[in-house]
Design a protein around this motif. Structure first.
Motif, PDB file in Angstrom:
ATOM      1  N   THR A 190      -1.439   3.819  -4.315  1.00 49.29           N
ATOM      2  CA  THR A 190      -2.537   2.868  -4.462  1.00 49.29           C
ATOM      3  C   THR A 190      -3.827   3.403  -3.838  1.00 49.29           C
ATOM      4  O   THR A 190      -4.903   2.884  -4.103  1.00 49.29           O
ATOM      5  N   HIS A 191      -3.695   4.426  -2.984  1.00 49.05           N
ATOM      6  CA  HIS A 191      -4.821   5.031  -2.277  1.00 49.05           C
ATOM      7  C   HIS A 191      -4.539   6.521  -2.080  1.00 49.05           C
ATOM      8  O   HIS A 191      -3.386   6.929  -2.026  1.00 49.05           O
ATOM      9  N   LEU A 216      -9.052   5.712  -8.086  1.00 52.69           N
ATOM     10  CA  LEU A 216      -8.071   5.596  -7.012  1.00 52.69           C
ATOM     11  C   LEU A 216      -8.844   5.607  -5.699  1.00 52.69           C
ATOM     12  O   LEU A 216      -9.559   6.574  -5.411  1.00 52.69           O
ATOM     13  N   VAL A 224       0.846  -1.189   0.000  1.00 50.13           N
ATOM     14  CA  VAL A 224       0.000   0.000   0.000  1.00 50.13           C
ATOM     15  C   VAL A 224       0.884   1.242   0.000  1.00 50.13           C
ATOM     16  O   VAL A 224       1.795   1.366   0.816  1.00 50.13           O
TER      17      VAL A 224
END
Length: 160
Positions: A53-54, A84, A2
């Motif tokens: 990723t976030h 996203l 992550v």
């Protein structure tokens, strides 16, 4: 792995993202670089590890205010359009700019509200000793395991 994007337009987001990453050491890294998949946005190279990723959207009294408000709104729009995942954190600690959640319905751009930005729940961020639980819940929202989250919360509890 992550990689959490903390926009430089979102006051306090980087500090919170760093705290989440530290709480679950090794599971989450943080960047302030605009993700390449959001091609409609200007690219800012930043510190931190890898392609996001976030996105962390840190909601406090400074969010949607000041010179960076429109740029932040554009980033949120692009993140939603680019699929996203956005994890929202609502600050409740007055010393960290906390405010009631209703404030965001007054200051958030109308198109973002209408598009369902707040349909997903924001994780509440509270003062110590509950802060570590807040960090653990944010880590869990980012995919941390129950085992990792339990060890983070256990560290916040008083000894036997």
């Amino acid at each position: 792995p992550v990689v959490l994007w903390a926009s430089t337009m979102n006051v306090g987001a980087r500090d919170l993202a760093d705290a989440v990453a530290a709480a679950v050491a090794g599971s989450i890294s943080v960047t302030d670089a605009t993700p390449s998949r959001l091609s409609s946005l200007p690219r800012f190279s930043g510190s931190g590890g890898g392609e996001a990723t976030h996105m962390l959207l840190y909601l406090n009294k400074s969010t949607w205010a000041g010179d960076g408000a429109e740029a932040l709104a554009d980033q949120v729009r692009a993140a939603r359009e680019g699929k996203l995942p956005i994890v929202m954190a609502h600050e409740n600690d007055a010393e960290r700019g906390g405010c009631i959640f209703g404030h965001f319905f007054e200051v958030t751009p109308r198109d973002l509200i209408g598009d369902g930005l707040y349909h997903d729940l924001a994780v509440g961020c509270f003062t110590d000793p509950h802060r570590r639980v807040s960090l653990a819940l944010l880590a869990k929202a980012l995919g941390a395991t129950n085992r990792t989250v339990r060890s983070t919360v256990r560290g916040a509890l008083p000894g036997p």
